[in-house]
Enzyme design. Sequence first.
Site, short mmCIF file in Angstrom:
data_model
loop_
_atom_site.label_atom_id
_atom_site.label_comp_id
_atom_site.label_asym_id
_atom_site.label_seq_id
_atom_site.Cartn_x
_atom_site.Cartn_y
_atom_site.Cartn_z
N LYS A 84 0.87 -1.19 -0.05
CA LYS A 84 -0.03 0.02 -0.13
C LYS A 84 0.93 1.23 0.03
CE LYS A 84 -4.16 -1.86 0.54
NZ LYS A 84 -4.14 -2.98 1.22
N GLU A 106 -9.76 5.90 3.13
CA GLU A 106 -10.55 4.64 3.61
C GLU A 106 -9.50 3.49 4.09
OE1 GLU A 106 -9.99 4.87 0.48
OE2 GLU A 106 -9.28 2.77 0.16
N SER A 373 2.05 -9.67 -0.79
CA SER A 373 1.55 -8.42 -0.55
C SER A 373 1.95 -7.60 0.83
CB SER A 373 0.10 -8.25 -1.00
OG SER A 373 -0.65 -9.14 -0.09
#
Length: 398
Positions: A84, A106, A373
């Site tokens: 991210k 969010e 990830s």
Amino acid sequence: MNGHFGEHGGQFVAETLVGPLEQLWETYQQAREDSSFEAELQDLLARFVGRPTPITRLRRLGIEEYGVTLWLKREDLTHTGAHKINNAIGQALLAHRLGKRRIIAETGAGQHGVAVAAACAHLGLDATIYMGRVDAERQAPNLQRMKLLGAEVHLVDAGTATLKDAVNEAIRDWIAHPDSTHYLLGSVVGPHPFPTIVRDFQSVIGREARAQFLDAVGQLPEAVVACVGGGSNSIGVFSGFLDDEVRLVGVQAAGDGSGRMGHHAAPLLYGEPGILQGMRTYLLQDDDGQVLLTHSIAPGLDYPGVGPQHSHLKDIGRVEYTTCSDDEALAAFQLLSRAEGIVPALESAHAVAGALRLAPELPRGSQVLVNLSGRGDKDLTSALAAIALREEHIDEPA
Ligand SMILES: *Cc1c(COP(=O)(O)O)cnc(C)c1O
């Protein structure tokens, strides 16, 4: 036309957001052509995010009998522990160019919220994060981390109090403050230009992985596997291999594995095209167009829609989409921890499980690249509780 992926994508938004989205697209295109923006981004990726992340060869997973070798692309080793941050730092830099000092975002797993809070602290921006209350309970350490990093966190009780509801609240905030605020969307979803911008910032994963793989193995992998929630880590790694003869496999969350509506989060397998949060894409809805409940043990995969480019890649058959259940993900979570010394995020464990399932189908000598990830620290409490619960059930006399 901009922002369409086949028949998916587009920009289905309130009138007040058309101007800000246009400004974002213009500014983004200019930034990408400006070598000073590129230099600053590269510097932040190297010195703040910790790129390039390595690829790691796995040796003890028990699939050696098939003659298949797994490699991980280690996004778990980035600063804040998941992919991210690649997008968060890129968009935070873009917000500076837009002249917007207030950032809203969010978060589901909390990883995006943490990445935004860290990027904003580093670049001197104010962060306001929306998070579903259910997710906040599942991911308490990330909630504390966001606050420590100086973000204002709003817990959302609406709907199922998970990611979709947090997105709705963030959109509402943006509609109320479009001039002062940048909405730092965390995946390849939403109206144009977000699916394109977020993909471009995440494509560093695929660019690095392709070069590293060629360097280490001397050939491309047979297959690349990644988990698909909104779809950003997967599109990031896939984008490095779209033009190659490489099998691309996206793994969605099968939840309890029953395939019943409300018990999974796999719109690419069980959904229909519709409109959600500004985009046309596959989504889980009933006959009246009501968005359905989803379930996954991995909060980052617990979302009823998916990025429009994935919907297109499904339609044209370039990417294969499959699912893994909560149980398979938990098994992969334990296996990778014990056999390889790497604790994966529960989302990433879905990708590992998908690769383990694929291994027996592949020709001997195949090499498979899995995008890991994120790291699993955030999931320890919920994963260990779920594992303990399953062991109790096994011990019970029939
Ligand atoms: C958020 C998250 C995901 C799911 O989001 P994508 O946009 O599909 O990548 C997957 N893994 C981790 C570790 C996450 O934090």
